[in-house]
Design a protein around this motif. Sequence first.
Motif, mmCIF file in Angstrom:
data_model
loop_
_atom_site.group_PDB
_atom_site.id
_atom_site.type_symbol
_atom_site.label_atom_id
_atom_site.label_comp_id
_atom_site.label_asym_id
_atom_site.label_seq_id
_atom_site.Cartn_x
_atom_site.Cartn_y
_atom_site.Cartn_z
ATOM 1 N N PRO A 101 0.831 -1.209 0.000
ATOM 2 C CA PRO A 101 0.000 0.000 0.000
ATOM 3 C C PRO A 101 0.861 1.253 0.000
ATOM 4 N N ARG A 102 0.269 2.348 -0.420
ATOM 5 C CA ARG A 102 0.978 3.628 -0.360
ATOM 6 C C ARG A 102 0.914 4.092 1.097
ATOM 7 N N ALA A 103 2.045 4.036 1.793
ATOM 8 C CA ALA A 103 2.075 4.336 3.220
ATOM 9 C C ALA A 103 3.507 4.544 3.689
ATOM 10 N N ILE A 104 3.627 5.137 4.863
ATOM 11 C CA ILE A 104 4.926 5.234 5.530
ATOM 12 C C ILE A 104 5.314 3.854 6.031
ATOM 13 N N GLY A 105 4.340 3.142 6.611
ATOM 14 C CA GLY A 105 4.610 1.805 7.117
ATOM 15 C C GLY A 105 3.607 1.373 8.163
ATOM 16 N N LEU A 106 4.066 0.528 9.081
ATOM 17 C CA LEU A 106 3.217 -0.029 10.127
ATOM 18 C C LEU A 106 3.720 0.399 11.499
ATOM 19 N N VAL A 131 0.270 3.388 8.804
ATOM 20 C CA VAL A 131 0.522 4.824 8.871
ATOM 21 C C VAL A 131 0.626 5.350 7.442
ATOM 22 N N ARG A 132 -0.322 6.202 7.096
ATOM 23 C CA ARG A 132 -0.387 6.744 5.737
ATOM 24 C C ARG A 132 0.639 7.858 5.537
ATOM 25 N N THR A 133 0.858 8.208 4.282
ATOM 26 C CA THR A 133 1.854 9.225 3.948
ATOM 27 C C THR A 133 1.504 10.602 4.497
ATOM 28 N N ASP A 134 0.216 10.850 4.791
ATOM 29 C CA ASP A 134 -0.171 12.140 5.371
ATOM 30 C C ASP A 134 -0.094 12.132 6.905
ATOM 31 N N GLY A 135 0.348 11.010 7.481
ATOM 32 C CA GLY A 135 0.486 10.917 8.935
ATOM 33 C C GLY A 135 -0.736 10.359 9.647
ATOM 34 N N SER A 136 -1.832 10.163 8.922
ATOM 35 C CA SER A 136 -3.014 9.559 9.527
ATOM 36 C C SER A 136 -2.808 8.044 9.563
ATOM 37 N N SER A 137 -3.734 7.349 10.195
ATOM 38 C CA SER A 137 -3.585 5.896 10.265
ATOM 39 C C SER A 137 -4.937 5.206 10.223
ATOM 40 N N SER A 138 -4.887 3.911 9.951
ATOM 41 C CA SER A 138 -6.064 3.043 10.007
ATOM 42 C C SER A 138 -5.604 1.695 10.546
ATOM 43 N N VAL A 139 -6.552 0.914 11.020
ATOM 44 C CA VAL A 139 -6.212 -0.395 11.569
ATOM 45 C C VAL A 139 -5.846 -1.331 10.420
ATOM 46 N N PHE A 140 -4.669 -1.925 10.515
ATOM 47 C CA PHE A 140 -4.169 -2.871 9.511
ATOM 48 C C PHE A 140 -4.463 -4.295 9.969
ATOM 49 N N ALA A 141 -4.340 -4.546 11.270
ATOM 50 C CA ALA A 141 -4.592 -5.884 11.831
ATOM 51 C C ALA A 141 -4.929 -5.755 13.310
ATOM 52 N N ARG A 142 -5.745 -6.697 13.779
ATOM 53 C CA ARG A 142 -6.070 -6.766 15.218
ATOM 54 C C ARG A 142 -5.496 -8.065 15.765
ATOM 55 N N HIS A 143 -4.947 -7.969 16.962
ATOM 56 C CA HIS A 143 -4.336 -9.152 17.591
ATOM 57 C C HIS A 143 -4.877 -9.309 18.998
#
Length: 143
Positions: A101-106, A131-143
């Motif tokens: 994905p287009r992102a900074i990372g996890l 962590v998106r390139t604009d600094g926002s985030s969304s849940v990628f995985a739940r553990h």
Amino acid sequence: MNLQTLVVSSILGLIAGAALAGTQVDVYKSPYCGCCTKWIEHMRAQGFEVSAHDVPDVPGQRRQLGMPEAYGSCHTAKVGGYLIEGHVPAADVRRLLKERPRAIGLAVPSMPPGSPGMESARPVPYETLLVRTDGSSSVFARH
């Protein structure tokens, strides 16, 4: 699905898995942090090639690499053009590298008990954030 399609699909899956298995991970951590060392062991056990870099200022290194401080943990890693902050499971890193994905990372902010390197008799539920390139985030995985 015919046999030929199944065989080709299986071979492609093995090649993709092998390509990710030897992926280089550079970890920037404090020389005094034991849980970072345990996370490195987790990543190596999952087939990643890991180089550890002890740095005197982990938050400064995080900032220099480009991970927003809001997602900070005890170490920052670089892999495949992405940043990995904190105790992110190897399976999540593999998924990130596969999906691209287009992102900074996890990030797994803080240091939740039960995450890789933070094994605990009392694990708590936690989330890996994209962590998106604009600094926002969304849940990628739940553990």
